[in-house]
Design an enzyme around this catalytic site. Structure first.
Site, PDB file in Angstrom:
ATOM      1  N   ARG A 172       2.325  14.692  12.380  1.00 33.47           N
ATOM      2  CA  ARG A 172       2.981  14.492  11.089  1.00 33.47           C
ATOM      3  C   ARG A 172       2.886  15.720  10.186  1.00 33.47           C
ATOM      4  NH1 ARG A 172       1.836   8.525   8.767  1.00 33.47           N
ATOM      5  NH2 ARG A 172      -0.365   8.998   8.997  1.00 33.47           N
ATOM      6  N   ASP A 182       4.786   0.493  12.034  1.00 29.36           N
ATOM      7  CA  ASP A 182       3.533  -0.050  11.507  1.00 29.36           C
ATOM      8  C   ASP A 182       3.263  -1.487  11.948  1.00 29.36           C
ATOM      9  OD1 ASP A 182       2.840   2.273  10.274  1.00 29.36           O
ATOM     10  OD2 ASP A 182       3.254   1.624   8.233  1.00 29.36           O
ATOM     11  N   LEU A 218       8.543  19.695   6.312  1.00 29.68           N
ATOM     12  CA  LEU A 218       9.717  19.196   5.608  1.00 29.68           C
ATOM     13  C   LEU A 218       9.483  19.142   4.102  1.00 29.68           C
ATOM     14  CD1 LEU A 218      11.177  16.275   7.764  1.00 29.68           C
ATOM     15  CD2 LEU A 218      11.695  18.706   7.834  1.00 29.68           C
ATOM     16  N   ARG A 221      -8.359   0.295   4.521  1.00 35.04           N
ATOM     17  CA  ARG A 221      -7.389   1.201   3.907  1.00 35.04           C
ATOM     18  C   ARG A 221      -6.115   0.471   3.514  1.00 35.04           C
ATOM     19  NH1 ARG A 221      -5.275   4.921   7.448  1.00 35.04           N
ATOM     20  NH2 ARG A 221      -4.153   5.618   5.604  1.00 35.04           N
ATOM     21  N   LYS A 266       0.822  -1.207   0.000  1.00 36.46           N
ATOM     22  CA  LYS A 266       0.000   0.000   0.000  1.00 36.46           C
ATOM     23  C   LYS A 266       0.858   1.259   0.000  1.00 36.46           C
ATOM     24  CE  LYS A 266      -1.575   1.991   3.822  1.00 36.46           C
ATOM     25  NZ  LYS A 266      -1.506   3.462   3.767  1.00 36.46           N
ATOM     26  N   ASN A 267       1.848   1.288   0.891  1.00 39.00           N
ATOM     27  CA  ASN A 267       2.644   2.497   1.047  1.00 39.00           C
ATOM     28  C   ASN A 267       3.481   2.812  -0.183  1.00 39.00           C
ATOM     29  OD1 ASN A 267       1.647   2.938   3.610  1.00 39.00           O
ATOM     30  ND2 ASN A 267       3.370   1.984   4.660  1.00 39.00           N
ATOM     31  N   CYS A 287      -4.194  13.485  11.780  1.00 36.06           N
ATOM     32  CA  CYS A 287      -3.935  12.054  11.766  1.00 36.06           C
ATOM     33  C   CYS A 287      -4.101  11.508  13.173  1.00 36.06           C
ATOM     34  CB  CYS A 287      -2.525  11.767  11.250  1.00 36.06           C
ATOM     35  SG  CYS A 287      -2.126  10.008  11.222  1.00 36.06           S
TER      36      CYS A 287
END
Length: 421
Positions: free
Chosen positions: A122, A308, A126, A400, A22-23, A117
Site C-alpha cells: 500500500r 475487508d 498516489l 483497532r 472506523k474508516n 502493513c
C-alpha cells in the site's frame, strides 16, 4: 496482552447495535485541522485507531474531548506543530492523511512515512503525486515527507491510475482550501468518501460528485465548525451478519445502512441464510441444523464485494456443503488467516490470489493467532461455530476496528470472554 476465549457451537440470537465507521471516523477527525472552529462528531466509535488519531492530533495542537452519547469535539484554533512524528504515525497507517490538511492550512508540513502493513505494501505514491499536482513541492528526507506550497495549493485535474480510497480522501481534504477547481478522475466511490464529502460540505466546502468516479471540488477561503454524525460501519455490520450466518440463529443488526452492503446480502442468501431488511436494520436468520451452501466470491472496489469482509466470508464458507472459490483482487497478501482457520479444521488451499475452500461438517476449537484486523474477526466467527474452546491471541488487532465485540456477541448468547494471556 489480552486474548479472546470462545466456547463455540451455539447459535446467535438477539440484536447488535452497529457503531460508527472506523474508516470514516479517522478521516473525519483530521478535518479539524482545516478550520479554527470546533468540529463535533457524533456516533464516534471508541477504538484503538481513533485513540491513536486523537493522540496525533493532540500533538499537533488540537484540543479534543469525549462526551456522552459517542460524541467527540475537536478544536484547533492554532496548530502547535506542522510535523507528525514517526512514533505517532507508525501506529496507524491512516494517520498519514494529516499531511494534506496541514499543508492546505499552513502551506507546509513534515509527516513521517507510514510503516509497513501486514496485508500489503500500500504505497503512498498516489497521495504524493496528487499533492504535487496541487502545486506542492515534495521532498523525502530521512523517512519523512517534507511538503511546501508557497502561496497555497492550487486546483488541478488529477487522474488516479487505479482506484484508491486513501488517495481520493486525502486529495479531497487537501483540495477544499486550494485556489480554483480540482477535478478527480477514477476516484473511489465508497460510502466513507460520501460521508467525508458531506461533512466537508457542511463545513462550507464545495464538493460535487462524491460517490461517483468523477469528483469536482471548488476551493473556498475558509471552513467553519459543524456537528456531523459518522456513518454506520458497513464492515462491522457485514462481520456480524456473516457471523450469524456462520453459526445459525437469528440476529437483528440495528443502525445499519443496508444499501452500503448491496454486494453482500445476495451472497449470504445464496449461502442459505434469510436476509430481511427494514428502514433501520437487517435481520439475518438461518436454521443451525441446515448446512450452508458454497458460494464463490471475488473482492472488488466499491460497489463490489469489500476486501475487508473477505476473511469473514471465508470463515462461513469453511462450513459449506461443497467447494467455494474466493479470489482476492485488492491486496496481495490477505490470506494470512488461512493457516489459522486450518488449525480449527478448515480445508483451504491457497494458490496466488485464490483460495479454494472445501467445506467441512464441523470445526473444532484450538489456540489461534490473529494476524490483522479483519483476520481477527474471521477467527471470532469460526470460533463461535466451532465445537469446543477457541483461544485467539494478539487481539490488539481486533481492538483497532471493533468496539466491545465480546459484549455485543455475548448479548446474543455467545460464550465469549476477554482474558489476560
Amino acid at each position: 496482552m489480552d486474548k479472546i476465549v470462545i466456547t463455540g457451537g451455539r447459535a446467535l440470537k438477539g440484536e447488535i447495535e452497529i457503531s460508527g465507521a472506523k474508516n470514516s471516523a479517522i478521516k473525519l477527525m483530521a478535518l479539524c485541522l482545516l478550520t479554527d472552529e470546533p468540529l463535533e462528531l457524533t456516533n464516534m466509535p471508541d477504538l484503538m485507531d481513533t485513540r491513536s488519531m486523537a493522540q496525533l492530533l493532540e500533538h499537533l495542537g488540537v484540543k479534543h474531548a469525549r462526551g456522552p452519547g459517542a460524541r467527540m469535539t475537536l478544536h484547533a484554533p492554532d496548530l502547535a506543530h506542522t510535523e507528525a512524528p514517526y512514533d505517532l504515525v507508525r501506529k496507524m497507517r491512516a494517520s498519514f492523511n494529516v499531511l494534506g490538511p496541514i499543508l492546505s492550512r499552513e502551506h507546509k508540513a513534515r509527516v513521517s512515512l507510514p510503516g509497513g502493513c501486514a496485508i500489503g505494501a500500500r504505497p503512498v505514491d498516489l497521495h504524493l503525486k496528487a499533492m504535487e499536482s496541487l502545486g506542492a513541492k515534495i521532498d523525502l528526507v530521512d523517512g519523512y515527507v517534507v511538503a511546501t506550497a508557497k502561496g497555497g495549493l492550487k486546483g488541478a485535474e488529477i487522474t488516479f491510475p487505479f482506484v484508491s480510497v486513501g488517495a481520493t480522501e486525502h486529495t479531497m481534504m487537501a483540495a477544499v482550501l486550494a485556489k480554483g477547481e480540482t477535478v478527480l478522475y477514477n476516484a473511489a466511490r465508497e460510502p466513507e468518501i460520501i460521508d467525508l464529502a458531506n461533512c466537508l460540505n457542511a463545513m462550507g466546502a464545495q464538493i460535487v460528485g462524491a460517490g461517483r468516479s468523477e469528483i469536482r471540488i471548488n476551493g473556498v477561503d475558509k471552513l467553519s465548525g459543524v456537528s456531523h454524525a459518522v456513518v454506520p460501519d458497513r464492515i462491522e455490520a457485514g462481520t456480524y451478519a456473516l457471523a450469524a450466518a456462520t453459526t445459525g440463529g437469528k440476529v437483528r443488526l440495528a443502525n445499519v445502512r443496508s444499501d452500503h452492503l448491496g454486494a453482500l446480502w445476495p451472497l449470504i442468501a445464496q449461502a442459505g441464510a434469510k436476509v430481511t431488511m427494514d428502514e433501520t436494520g437487517v435481520v439475518i436468520e438461518r436454521n443451525p441444523k441446515s448446512r450452508l451452501r458454497p458460494v464463490d466470491v471475488e473482492t472488488q472496489a466499491y460497489p463490489g464485494f469489500p476486501t475487508d469482509l473477505q476473511a469473514q466470508f471465508m470463515a462461513m464458507c469453511c462450513l459449506a456443503d461443497g467447494v467455494s472459490i474466493i479470489r482476492e483482487n485488492i491486496f496481495e497478501n490477505r490470506f494470512m488467516h488461512c493457516p489459522e482457520l486450518i488449525r480449527l479444521g478448515a480445508n483451504i488451499k491457497v494458490t496466488g490470489r485464490e483460495a479454494i475452500v472445501r467445506g467441512v461438517k464441523e470445526l473444532r476449537g484450538a489456540p489461534v493467532m490473529a494476524t490483522d484486523l479483519r483476520a481477527s474477526a474471521s477467527l471470532i466467527a469460526a470460533g463461535l461455530a466451532a465445537h469446543g474452546e477457541t483461544s485467539i491471541s494478539r487481539v490488539y488487532h481486533l481492538d483497532r476496528g471493533f468496539e466491545h465485540i465480546e459484549v455485543k456477541l455475548g448479548n446474543c448468547g455467545a460464550r465469549i470472554k476477554r482474558m489476560k494471556e
